[in-house]
Design a protein around this motif. Structure first.
Motif, PDB file in Angstrom:
ATOM      1  N   ASP A 167       0.369  -0.933  -0.349  1.00  0.00           N
ATOM      2  CA  ASP A 167       0.413   0.009   0.147  1.00  0.00           C
ATOM      3  C   ASP A 167       1.373   0.925  -0.072  1.00  0.00           C
ATOM      4  OD1 ASP A 167      -2.859   1.089   0.076  1.00  0.00           O
ATOM      5  OD2 ASP A 167      -1.903   1.507   1.817  1.00  0.00           O
ATOM      6  N   LYS A 168       1.726   1.059   0.683  1.00  0.00           N
ATOM      7  CA  LYS A 168       2.699   2.446   0.448  1.00  0.00           C
ATOM      8  C   LYS A 168       3.532   2.380  -0.710  1.00  0.00           C
ATOM      9  CE  LYS A 168       6.107   3.458   4.256  1.00  0.00           C
ATOM     10  NZ  LYS A 168       6.979   3.239   4.661  1.00  0.00           N
ATOM     11  N   VAL A 169       4.318   1.247  -0.996  1.00  0.00           N
ATOM     12  CA  VAL A 169       4.338   1.703  -2.066  1.00  0.00           C
ATOM     13  C   VAL A 169       3.713   2.078  -3.368  1.00  0.00           C
ATOM     14  CG1 VAL A 169       5.306  -0.045  -4.651  1.00  0.00           C
ATOM     15  CG2 VAL A 169       6.034   0.084  -2.176  1.00  0.00           C
ATOM     16  N   PHE A 170       2.265   1.905  -3.431  1.00  0.00           N
ATOM     17  CA  PHE A 170       1.335   2.271  -4.356  1.00  0.00           C
ATOM     18  C   PHE A 170       1.295   3.356  -4.111  1.00  0.00           C
ATOM     19  CE2 PHE A 170      -3.200   3.138  -4.961  1.00  0.00           C
ATOM     20  CZ  PHE A 170      -3.653   1.877  -6.138  1.00  0.00           C
ATOM     21  N   ARG A 171       1.145   4.262  -2.884  1.00  0.00           N
ATOM     22  CA  ARG A 171       0.562   5.520  -2.730  1.00  0.00           C
ATOM     23  C   ARG A 171       1.723   6.037  -3.391  1.00  0.00           C
ATOM     24  NH1 ARG A 171      -3.433   6.280   0.992  1.00  0.00           N
ATOM     25  NH2 ARG A 171      -4.075   4.440   1.657  1.00  0.00           N
ATOM     26  N   ALA A 172       3.194   5.871  -3.026  1.00  0.00           N
ATOM     27  CA  ALA A 172       4.336   6.608  -3.435  1.00  0.00           C
ATOM     28  C   ALA A 172       4.500   7.069  -4.911  1.00  0.00           C
ATOM     29  CB  ALA A 172       5.288   5.934  -3.321  1.00  0.00           C
ATOM     30  N   TYR A 173       3.775   5.839  -6.268  1.00  0.00           N
ATOM     31  CA  TYR A 173       3.544   6.451  -7.147  1.00  0.00           C
ATOM     32  C   TYR A 173       2.400   6.671  -8.372  1.00  0.00           C
ATOM     33  CZ  TYR A 173       8.197   4.270  -7.522  1.00  0.00           C
ATOM     34  OH  TYR A 173       9.009   3.966  -6.788  1.00  0.00           O
ATOM     35  N   LEU A 174       1.156   6.147  -7.311  1.00  0.00           N
ATOM     36  CA  LEU A 174      -0.179   6.089  -8.066  1.00  0.00           C
ATOM     37  C   LEU A 174      -1.249   6.979  -6.704  1.00  0.00           C
ATOM     38  CD1 LEU A 174      -0.467   2.719  -9.624  1.00  0.00           C
ATOM     39  CD2 LEU A 174       0.358   4.474 -11.111  1.00  0.00           C
ATOM     40  N   GLY A 175      -0.577   7.711  -6.140  1.00  0.00           N
ATOM     41  CA  GLY A 175      -1.751   8.142  -4.834  1.00  0.00           C
ATOM     42  C   GLY A 175      -1.938   9.049  -5.425  1.00  0.00           C
ATOM     43  N   ARG A 176      -2.484  10.154  -4.736  1.00  0.00           N
ATOM     44  CA  ARG A 176      -3.221  11.624  -4.759  1.00  0.00           C
ATOM     45  C   ARG A 176      -1.522  12.294  -5.307  1.00  0.00           C
ATOM     46  NH1 ARG A 176      -7.277  15.368  -3.530  1.00  0.00           N
ATOM     47  NH2 ARG A 176      -5.549  16.622  -2.624  1.00  0.00           N
ATOM     48  N   LYS A 177      -0.505  11.593  -4.003  1.00  0.00           N
ATOM     49  CA  LYS A 177       0.550  12.555  -4.907  1.00  0.00           C
ATOM     50  C   LYS A 177       2.263  11.997  -5.370  1.00  0.00           C
ATOM     51  CE  LYS A 177      -0.071  16.218  -1.244  1.00  0.00           C
ATOM     52  NZ  LYS A 177       0.095  16.775   0.137  1.00  0.00           N
ATOM     53  N   GLY A 178       2.089  10.821  -5.384  1.00  0.00           N
ATOM     54  CA  GLY A 178       2.270   9.870  -5.767  1.00  0.00           C
ATOM     55  C   GLY A 178       3.132  10.573  -7.246  1.00  0.00           C
ATOM     56  N   GLU A 179       4.415   9.494  -7.782  1.00  0.00           N
ATOM     57  CA  GLU A 179       5.599  10.168  -9.002  1.00  0.00           C
ATOM     58  C   GLU A 179       4.949   9.822 -10.304  1.00  0.00           C
ATOM     59  OE1 GLU A 179       9.296   8.548  -9.035  1.00  0.00           O
ATOM     60  OE2 GLU A 179       8.944   8.206  -6.818  1.00  0.00           O
ATOM     61  N   LEU A 180       4.004   8.909 -10.512  1.00  0.00           N
ATOM     62  CA  LEU A 180       3.510   8.860 -11.705  1.00  0.00           C
ATOM     63  C   LEU A 180       2.600   9.801 -11.986  1.00  0.00           C
ATOM     64  CD1 LEU A 180       3.484   7.826 -14.604  1.00  0.00           C
ATOM     65  CD2 LEU A 180       1.885   6.069 -13.371  1.00  0.00           C
ATOM     66  N   THR A 181       1.339  10.033 -10.800  1.00  0.00           N
ATOM     67  CA  THR A 181       1.042  11.215 -10.676  1.00  0.00           C
ATOM     68  C   THR A 181       1.139  12.594 -11.410  1.00  0.00           C
ATOM     69  OG1 THR A 181      -0.659   9.638  -9.454  1.00  0.00           O
ATOM     70  CG2 THR A 181      -1.347  12.219  -9.282  1.00  0.00           C
ATOM     71  N   GLN A 182       1.966  13.009 -10.596  1.00  0.00           N
ATOM     72  CA  GLN A 182       2.910  13.621 -10.678  1.00  0.00           C
ATOM     73  C   GLN A 182       3.545  14.447 -11.791  1.00  0.00           C
ATOM     74  OE1 GLN A 182       3.235  16.367  -8.351  1.00  0.00           O
ATOM     75  NE2 GLN A 182       1.997  15.042  -7.218  1.00  0.00           N
ATOM     76  N   VAL A 183       3.973  13.213 -12.800  1.00  0.00           N
ATOM     77  CA  VAL A 183       4.635  13.212 -14.760  1.00  0.00           C
ATOM     78  C   VAL A 183       3.305  13.057 -14.802  1.00  0.00           C
ATOM     79  CG1 VAL A 183       5.153  10.848 -15.919  1.00  0.00           C
ATOM     80  CG2 VAL A 183       6.065  11.719 -13.953  1.00  0.00           C
ATOM     81  N   LEU A 184       1.784  13.008 -14.830  1.00  0.00           N
ATOM     82  CA  LEU A 184       1.113  12.794 -15.532  1.00  0.00           C
ATOM     83  C   LEU A 184       0.062  13.875 -15.070  1.00  0.00           C
ATOM     84  CD1 LEU A 184      -0.992   9.265 -14.961  1.00  0.00           C
ATOM     85  CD2 LEU A 184      -0.441  10.312 -16.674  1.00  0.00           C
ATOM     86  N   ARG A 185       0.322  15.061 -14.463  1.00  0.00           N
ATOM     87  CA  ARG A 185      -0.699  16.487 -14.425  1.00  0.00           C
ATOM     88  C   ARG A 185       0.981  17.581 -14.542  1.00  0.00           C
ATOM     89  NH1 ARG A 185      -1.839  16.028  -7.871  1.00  0.00           N
ATOM     90  NH2 ARG A 185      -2.950  15.286  -7.997  1.00  0.00           N
ATOM     91  N   SER A 186       2.091  17.006 -15.345  1.00  0.00           N
ATOM     92  CA  SER A 186       2.775  17.503 -15.487  1.00  0.00           C
ATOM     93  C   SER A 186       2.716  17.294 -17.018  1.00  0.00           C
ATOM     94  CB  SER A 186       4.280  17.148 -15.393  1.00  0.00           C
ATOM     95  OG  SER A 186       4.715  16.299 -15.688  1.00  0.00           O
ATOM     96  N   LEU A 187       1.947  17.012 -17.569  1.00  0.00           N
ATOM     97  CA  LEU A 187       2.034  15.955 -19.280  1.00  0.00           C
ATOM     98  C   LEU A 187       1.708  18.074 -20.063  1.00  0.00           C
ATOM     99  CD1 LEU A 187       0.698  13.128 -19.523  1.00  0.00           C
ATOM    100  CD2 LEU A 187       2.846  13.494 -20.308  1.00  0.00           C
TER     101      LEU A 187
END
Length: 90
Positions: A24-44
């Motif tokens: 769950d911690k890993v999930f949140r780190a990448y796909l959570g609201r402030k996750g790394e991948l989420t940030q990448v998607l927002r920066s597009l």
């Protein structure tokens, strides 16, 4: 961040998760609201249309792959947890 590097890092951490709380911690780190991948998607939105198209496709494919990896690992961990509970109850 490079999508491939992010993918490798995330998949490694998913595989290394030893229990559901770690997963769950890993999930949140990448796909959570402030996750790394989420940030990448927002920066597009700040990219040119051609970059946005290729980066967006890669990021979306990564998101889908990670969701499958998380679901698969969660199923494995739940199975392990159930086996441990069954052997501990004997």
């Amino acid at each position: 961040m490079d999508i491939q590097i992010l993918k490798n890092k995330a998949e490694k951490q998913v595989a290394q998760a030893q229990n559901l709380a770690e997963l769950d911690k890993v999930f949140r780190a990448y796909l959570g609201r402030k996750g790394e991948l989420t940030q990448v998607l927002r920066s597009l939105s700040g990219l040119s249309q051609t970059q946005r198209k290729s980066q967006g496709k890669a990021a979306n494919e990564l998101r889908d792959a990670l969701q499958k990896s998380f679901a698969s690992r969660e199923k494995q961990l739940k199975s392990i947890q159930l086996r441990e509970q069954a052997t501990g109850a004997r």
